[in-house]
Write an enzyme that holds these catalytic residues in place. Structure first.
Site, mmCIF file in Angstrom:
data_model
loop_
_atom_site.group_PDB
_atom_site.id
_atom_site.type_symbol
_atom_site.label_atom_id
_atom_site.label_comp_id
_atom_site.label_asym_id
_atom_site.label_seq_id
_atom_site.Cartn_x
_atom_site.Cartn_y
_atom_site.Cartn_z
ATOM 1 C CG ASP A 27 -1.262 -0.282 9.096
ATOM 2 O OD1 ASP A 27 -2.223 0.915 9.053
ATOM 3 O OD2 ASP A 27 -1.813 -1.451 8.274
ATOM 4 C CG ASP B 43 3.152 -6.881 7.298
ATOM 5 O OD1 ASP B 43 3.025 -6.244 5.739
ATOM 6 O OD2 ASP B 43 2.494 -7.008 7.995
ATOM 7 N N GLY B 44 4.753 -7.620 4.545
ATOM 8 C CA GLY B 44 4.236 -8.625 3.320
ATOM 9 C C GLY B 44 6.419 -8.241 2.501
ATOM 10 N N GLY C 63 1.073 -0.997 0.414
ATOM 11 C CA GLY C 63 -0.124 0.354 0.222
ATOM 12 C C GLY C 63 0.851 1.482 0.387
ATOM 13 N N GLY D 131 0.459 -8.343 -4.216
ATOM 14 C CA GLY D 131 0.572 -9.831 -5.244
ATOM 15 C C GLY D 131 1.717 -10.005 -5.944
ATOM 16 C CB THR E 283 4.382 -0.555 7.609
ATOM 17 O OG1 THR E 283 2.563 -0.176 8.363
ATOM 18 C CG2 THR E 283 4.885 0.008 8.712
HETATM 19 N N1 ADP Z 1 5.141 -14.215 2.644
HETATM 20 C C1 ADP Z 1 5.798 -13.533 1.579
HETATM 21 N N2 ADP Z 1 6.364 -14.452 0.657
HETATM 22 C C2 ADP Z 1 6.254 -13.266 -0.060
HETATM 23 N N3 ADP Z 1 6.322 -12.793 -0.774
HETATM 24 C C3 ADP Z 1 4.830 -11.518 0.111
HETATM 25 C C4 ADP Z 1 4.845 -12.378 0.876
HETATM 26 N N4 ADP Z 1 3.864 -11.990 1.592
HETATM 27 C C5 ADP Z 1 3.510 -10.709 1.132
HETATM 28 N N5 ADP Z 1 4.702 -10.088 -0.298
HETATM 29 C C6 ADP Z 1 4.667 -9.615 -1.118
HETATM 30 O O1 ADP Z 1 4.787 -8.311 -0.938
HETATM 31 C C7 ADP Z 1 4.344 -7.648 -1.362
HETATM 32 C C8 ADP Z 1 3.823 -6.454 -0.682
HETATM 33 O O2 ADP Z 1 2.590 -7.412 0.330
HETATM 34 P P1 ADP Z 1 1.749 -6.536 1.176
HETATM 35 O O3 ADP Z 1 1.699 -7.416 1.968
HETATM 36 O O4 ADP Z 1 0.625 -6.196 0.095
HETATM 37 O O5 ADP Z 1 2.116 -5.116 1.116
HETATM 38 P P2 ADP Z 1 3.738 -4.953 2.334
HETATM 39 O O6 ADP Z 1 4.521 -4.891 2.047
HETATM 40 O O7 ADP Z 1 3.089 -3.066 2.742
HETATM 41 O O8 ADP Z 1 2.542 -5.319 4.017
HETATM 42 C C9 ADP Z 1 3.373 -8.233 -2.534
HETATM 43 O O9 ADP Z 1 3.870 -8.632 -4.018
HETATM 44 C C10 ADP Z 1 3.671 -9.560 -2.230
HETATM 45 O O10 ADP Z 1 2.822 -10.576 -2.973
HETATM 46 O O1 FBP Z 2 -6.414 -1.176 -0.149
HETATM 47 P P1 FBP Z 2 -5.785 -1.803 -0.126
HETATM 48 O O2 FBP Z 2 -4.500 -0.655 -1.045
HETATM 49 O O3 FBP Z 2 -5.503 -2.170 -0.081
HETATM 50 O O4 FBP Z 2 -5.180 -0.621 1.718
HETATM 51 C C1 FBP Z 2 -5.413 -1.044 2.245
HETATM 52 C C2 FBP Z 2 -4.991 -1.580 3.905
HETATM 53 O O5 FBP Z 2 -2.973 -0.354 3.728
HETATM 54 C C3 FBP Z 2 -3.026 0.058 4.350
HETATM 55 O O6 FBP Z 2 -2.991 0.985 4.519
HETATM 56 C C4 FBP Z 2 -1.456 -1.397 5.137
HETATM 57 O O7 FBP Z 2 -1.357 -1.177 3.953
HETATM 58 P P2 FBP Z 2 0.331 -2.274 3.623
HETATM 59 O O8 FBP Z 2 0.230 -3.061 4.571
HETATM 60 O O9 FBP Z 2 1.066 -2.053 2.689
HETATM 61 O O10 FBP Z 2 1.577 -0.642 4.916
HETATM 62 C C5 FBP Z 2 -4.265 -0.805 5.905
HETATM 63 O O11 FBP Z 2 -3.571 -0.232 6.919
HETATM 64 C C6 FBP Z 2 -4.738 -0.902 4.713
HETATM 65 O O12 FBP Z 2 -5.616 -2.211 5.554
HETATM 66 MG MG MG Z 3 1.080 -5.351 5.668
#
Ligand code: ADP
Ligand code: FBP
Ligand code: MG
Length: 486
Positions: A220, A190-191, A101, A165, A218
């Site tokens: 959050d 975190d992802g 995000g 993704g 993040t």
């Molecule tokens: N456990 C994981 N292993 C590998 N890639 C991941 C994992 N979790 C998330 N990702 C990848 O990291 C990217 C961002 O993850 P996302 O959860 O959408 O946002 P954020 O990094 O802000 O938490 C995406 O491309 C997702 O496919």
């Molecule tokens: O609508 P989107 O783009 O999926 O984002 C919503 C989410 O993104 C966040 O801002 C946090 O996202 P990230 O983990 O990617 O930093 C959450 O608070 C919210 O639930």
């Molecule tokens: Mg996240």
């Protein structure tokens, strides 16, 4: 000192309980790498600074509050420029990718990585990966120069685009290898940091001289270990505008109620800090603190009380709060995930507003006017404020210094006010959450005077878990959950 290492972390033990949770280095798996004097030695801006280079043994303690007999505890490697670097300037082919995000400050980090590589280390080849992880294998790259990135910090979002993704480790590392990339800067939450960790592991398995550096993003603020993530301050500040609007609307109507929904899927930091900053909020609801509506000590009773006392009320609710209540009431509640596997949430702000309206309509004796404000995307789509801009600059510079010095598999982060290199596994092992038995949440409860919503069952649970509900003495613990408070 003894050291034990695996792909992710090298724990080095020293005297008096000292532990350095060190980050990997390219020399851990590639022998005989040449080194070069750091070009900053002849940089007129930095050469005058006494001790500009970080000492090889500098480390930063994770726990800053100690007692006389406390062991020295866990430390992280201090970030910053080293005397020797493991890349010559013209050898570096760097790339930057942004994932997940949006968050205020991403463009500032991109700008500062490009500028630091060029102005500090003479690196000219920097590629931008278009649209998140999947951009490595499905899109063309963009060339980033100090000129093309010069004023991007004034814009919200990310000039590179982002996505959820699409993480395919093999395809990503193939692309890194095919393009001759040897420094990968990964900006995300975190992802993303989990994705960065597996990219690093695959790079190491292939024995590639490629440094992988994560910059935690993040809104959050849910990444553990670090003091605070960039963009958080900006988000809290911007949230004030929504809370002010809710307050003005509520104050101007008879029995006015303003409901503001803020971000926070699993962690309620934005809601908590925005509430503490504002002083106009009467109730703050976060995912970590379950609440209930009806009966003694419930939200309806408190709302009636506040309206009787003040004639108006402001409620801030984090989007992840109350999801279990909502799910219990909505038969056709969806149990869906986004492309990254994050739970998709129902609109709890709208649900709560409808439930409050329904309650007062049933009561009949107290007509209310309720305004629901959802500023979610307005808060995260703005450019970073001045303080976050400086924060982003220092994070970017630290990441560049680390990669140039040959460190890899690390996330850069502020720990107790100092920049550090943290091994990926420490960042990825858990999520930072507001600890409702810690001081910061107690401060919030005292500032809003809202009920704690701890019913007899919760109190019983807390007792059996032996968690003091209101610690009366300083227990000396530096609870990680309250990193942004003390
Ligand atoms: N456990 C994981 N292993 C590998 N890639 C991941 C994992 N979790 C998330 N990702 C990848 O990291 C990217 C961002 O993850 P996302 O959860 O959408 O946002 P954020 O990094 O802000 O938490 C995406 O491309 C997702 O496919
Ligand atoms: O609508 P989107 O783009 O999926 O984002 C919503 C989410 O993104 C966040 O801002 C946090 O996202 P990230 O983990 O990617 O930093 C959450 O608070 C919210 O639930
Ligand atoms: Mg996240």
């Amino acid at each position: 000192m003894e050291s034990q290492s695996n792909y992710q972390m090298k724990a080095v033990n020293g005297d008096f309980g000292y532990v350095l949770e060190d980050v990997p280095h390219l020399t851990d798996y590639i022998a005989d790498l040449p080194t070069y004097p750091n070009p900053l030695r002849s940089n007129s801006a930095y050469s005058v600074v006494k001790q500009y280079f970080v000492h090889v043994d500098d480390s930063v303690p994770q726990k800053i509050v100690v007692h006389r007999d406390t062991p020295r505890g866990v430390h992280f490697r201090r970030a910053g420029p080293r005397q020797k670097v493991y890349f010559s300037s013209d050898e570096v082919q760097a790339c930057i990718v942004t994932c997940g995000g949006l968050c205020p400050g991403i463009n500032t980090v991109i700008r500062e990585i490009v500028h630091s590589l060029d102005y500090m280390y003479g690196v000219k080849d920097v590629l931008g990966i278009d649209g998140g992880f999947r951009g490595f294998y499905s899109k063309n790259t963009v060339t980033l120069t100090p000129k093309t990135t010069n004023d991007i910090h004034k814009r919200g979002g990310t000039i590179l685009g982002t996505s959820r993704g699409g993480h395919d480790t093999m395809k990503i590392v193939d692309s890194i290898q095919d393009r001759g990339i040897n420094q990968v800067y990964i900006i995300g939450g975190d992802g993303t940091q989990k994705g960065a960790a597996v990219i690093y592991e695959e790079i190491r398995r292939r024995n590639l001289k490629v440094a992988v550096a994560g910059i935690p993003k993040t809104i959050d603020n849910d990444i553990p270990v670090i003091d605070k993530s960039f963009g958080f301050d900006t988000a809290v500040e911007e949230a004030q505008r929504a809370i002010n609007a809710a307050h003005v609307e509520a104050q101007s109507a008879e029995n006015g109620i303003g409901v503001v929904k803020l971000m926070g899927r699993y962690s309620g930091y934005i809601a908590m800090y925005a509430t503490l900053a504002s002083r106009d909020v009467d109730c703050c609801l976060i995912p970590e603190s379950p609440f209930y509506l009806k009966g003694k000590g419930g939200l309806f009773e408190y709302t009636e009380k506040k309206l009787k006392e003040n004639g108006h009320m402001v409620i801030v609710i984090a989007e992840g709060a109350g999801q279990e209540l909502l799910a219990a009431e909505c038969q056709n509640a969806k149990n869906e995930q986004d492309a990254s596997g994050n739970k998709l949430l129902e609109d709890v702000g709208f649900w709560l507003s409808e439930r409050i309206k329904g309650h007062f309509a049933k009561l009949q004796k107290m007509p209310i006017t309720l305004k629901y404000i959802d500023p979610t995307y307005m808060i995260r789509a703005i450019p970073s404020n001045a303080s976050d801009n400086v924060n982003c600059t220092l994070l970017a510079q630290s990441a560049v210094h680390g990669a140039m010095a040959g460190y890899t598999g690390f996330t850069v982060g502020l720990v107790n006010g100092r920049h550090t290199y943290i091994p990926f596994n420490r960042i990825n092992e858990r999520r930072n959450k507001v600890v409702i038995t810690d001081r910061m949440w107690a401060r919030l409860l005292s500032s809003t005077s809202q009920p704690s919503f701890l019913g007899p069952k919760d109190a019983e649970k807390a007792e059996t878990e032996q968690v003091p509900l209101t610690p009366m003495v300083d227990d000396g613990e530096n609870h990680e959950g309250e990193k942004t408070g003390n």
